[in-house]
Write an enzyme that holds these catalytic residues in place. Structure first.
Site, PDB file in Angstrom:
ATOM      1  N   ASN A 169      37.252  41.293  38.075  1.00 34.23           N
ATOM      2  CA  ASN A 169      36.398  42.014  37.162  1.00 34.23           C
ATOM      3  C   ASN A 169      35.456  43.173  38.085  1.00 34.23           C
ATOM      4  OD1 ASN A 169      36.800  40.594  35.048  1.00 34.23           O
ATOM      5  ND2 ASN A 169      35.105  39.217  35.461  1.00 34.23           N
ATOM      6  N   ASP A 197      32.383  44.580  37.113  1.00 32.26           N
ATOM      7  CA  ASP A 197      31.051  44.276  36.614  1.00 32.26           C
ATOM      8  C   ASP A 197      30.394  43.742  37.863  1.00 32.26           C
ATOM      9  OD1 ASP A 197      32.412  41.847  34.558  1.00 32.26           O
ATOM     10  OD2 ASP A 197      30.927  41.512  36.080  1.00 32.26           O
ATOM     11  N   HIS A 252      39.660  44.276  42.502  1.00 32.68           N
ATOM     12  CA  HIS A 252      40.131  45.362  41.856  1.00 32.68           C
ATOM     13  C   HIS A 252      39.112  46.584  42.013  1.00 32.68           C
ATOM     14  CE1 HIS A 252      43.155  43.003  39.035  1.00 32.68           C
ATOM     15  NE2 HIS A 252      43.691  42.992  40.375  1.00 32.68           N
ATOM     16  N   CYS A 273      35.806  57.674  48.441  1.00 33.00           N
ATOM     17  CA  CYS A 273      36.149  58.813  48.647  1.00 33.00           C
ATOM     18  C   CYS A 273      37.631  59.013  48.828  1.00 33.00           C
ATOM     19  CB  CYS A 273      35.379  59.396  50.133  1.00 33.00           C
ATOM     20  SG  CYS A 273      35.966  60.971  50.661  1.00 33.00           S
ATOM     21  N   THR A 280      41.098  34.815  32.582  1.00 32.67           N
ATOM     22  CA  THR A 280      42.083  36.010  32.817  1.00 32.67           C
ATOM     23  C   THR A 280      43.446  35.339  32.019  1.00 32.67           C
ATOM     24  OG1 THR A 280      43.410  36.765  34.631  1.00 32.67           O
ATOM     25  CG2 THR A 280      42.801  34.563  34.924  1.00 32.67           C
ATOM     26  N   ALA A 288      34.129  30.081  28.199  1.00 34.75           N
ATOM     27  CA  ALA A 288      33.841  30.051  29.640  1.00 34.75           C
ATOM     28  C   ALA A 288      32.478  29.529  29.696  1.00 34.75           C
ATOM     29  CB  ALA A 288      33.696  31.157  30.309  1.00 34.75           C
TER      30      ALA A 288
END
Ligand code: BV8
Length: 228
Positions: A92, A94, A109, A117, A176, A219
């Site tokens: 995730n 977040d 990820h 940059c 997932t 969850a």
């Protein structure tokens, strides 16, 4: 879990679903009609930077209106009390694990609250909108992009993740679909090195057959029940 010393916990969009963040492949998993596989690529960024930046601006903005749920909080409790090795590997982007108090964790990820940059590789904290062509403070180039691992790009911290999985006694996957590699292959690596494997998910996933045990449910119920 007394025989277990070293833990690796993989999380996906399902752990944040009950906080109100949309998952990718469930109902409503589209964004403005786009699949994540179509927007989350270097080609899409090159072809339509406005669209890709808008996609991540919208998700970054959504963070302000959501909070961690009982599953994030349970993992944070585990992190503060577990005396063995523990690593939460999240797919995730977040910040809900951090906001719940987790510390021994990494984002494989990338992260919404960071910009990358494309010229010098610097990763800089970022909140608010990130327009195409924003300047990098480190090198001055007008090359800041979302700090997101696109399809076809190497996820972050792969060596660290593989070392942790190789020494894990228990590998737990939470929320997932097992649709995206290399994350979806971690359970196979864990079994290769002799770890026990547990899946906590709303429904069976593409990887369920690899887990010794799969518990089905939300969850926010399964994770506290497992942790506590
Ligand atoms: C790479 C960015 C190589 C952030 C994402 C063919 C075969 C095998 C692999 C490939 C292939 N073709 C291409 C590949 C590689 C590709 C891939 O796996 N493609 C897939 C589609 C086949 N992978 C890559 O490209 C990766 N890079 O391989 O690099 C390389 C090597 C050398 C040098 C350079 C490069 C990069 C992958 C990362 C892509 N970025 N996102 C973002 O936008 O968020 S992927 C995206 O999917 C997200 O990161 C997300 O985390 C990830 C996985 O999705 P999930 O988290 O699982 O979410 P999903 O909606 O799918 O499922 C939610 C689950 O939760 C469901 O099961 C549901 O039942 C459950 N759930 C729902 N509600 C609840 C719940 N569970 C519990 N409680 C609830 N309440």
């Amino acid at each position: 879990m007394n025989a277990v010393r070293n833990l690796v916990i993989l999380t996906g969009a399902g752990i944040s679903a009950e906080s109100g963040l949309a998952t990718f492949r469930g109902p409503g998993g589209l964004w403005e009609g786009h699949r994540v596989e179509d927007v989350c690529t270097p080609e899409a960024l090159a072809a339509d930077p406005e669209l890709v930046h808008r996609f991540y601006d919208a998700r970054r903005e959504a963070l302000a209106s959501v909070t961690p749920n009982a599953a994030h909080r349970a993992l944070a409790r585990l992190d503060t009390t577990w005396t063995g090795d523990l690593l939460i590997v999240t797919q995730n982007v977040d910040d809900l694990h951090e906001r719940a108090g987790a510390r021994r964790m990494l984002h494989m990820h990338g992260e919404l609250l960071s910009a990358l940059c494309a010229a010098c590789g610097a990763r800089v904290p970022w909140s608010g909108s990130l327009p195409p062509g924003a300047h990098c403070d480190a090198c001055g180039a007008a090359a800041l992009r979302p700090d997101i691992v696109f399809f076809g790009e190497m996820p972050y911290a792969m060596e660290r993740i593989e070392q942790a999985v190789a020494s894990a006694d228990l590998f737990v996957s939470i929320g997932t679909s097992g649709a995206v590699y290399p994350a979806a292959g971690f359970v196979q690596l864990a079994r290769h090195y002799g770890a026990e494997t547990l899946e906590l998910n709303l429904e069976r996933s593409a990887g369920s057959d690899w887990f010794e045990e799969t518990r089905l449910g939300p969850a926010s119920a399964l994770v506290p029940a497992w942790v506590d």
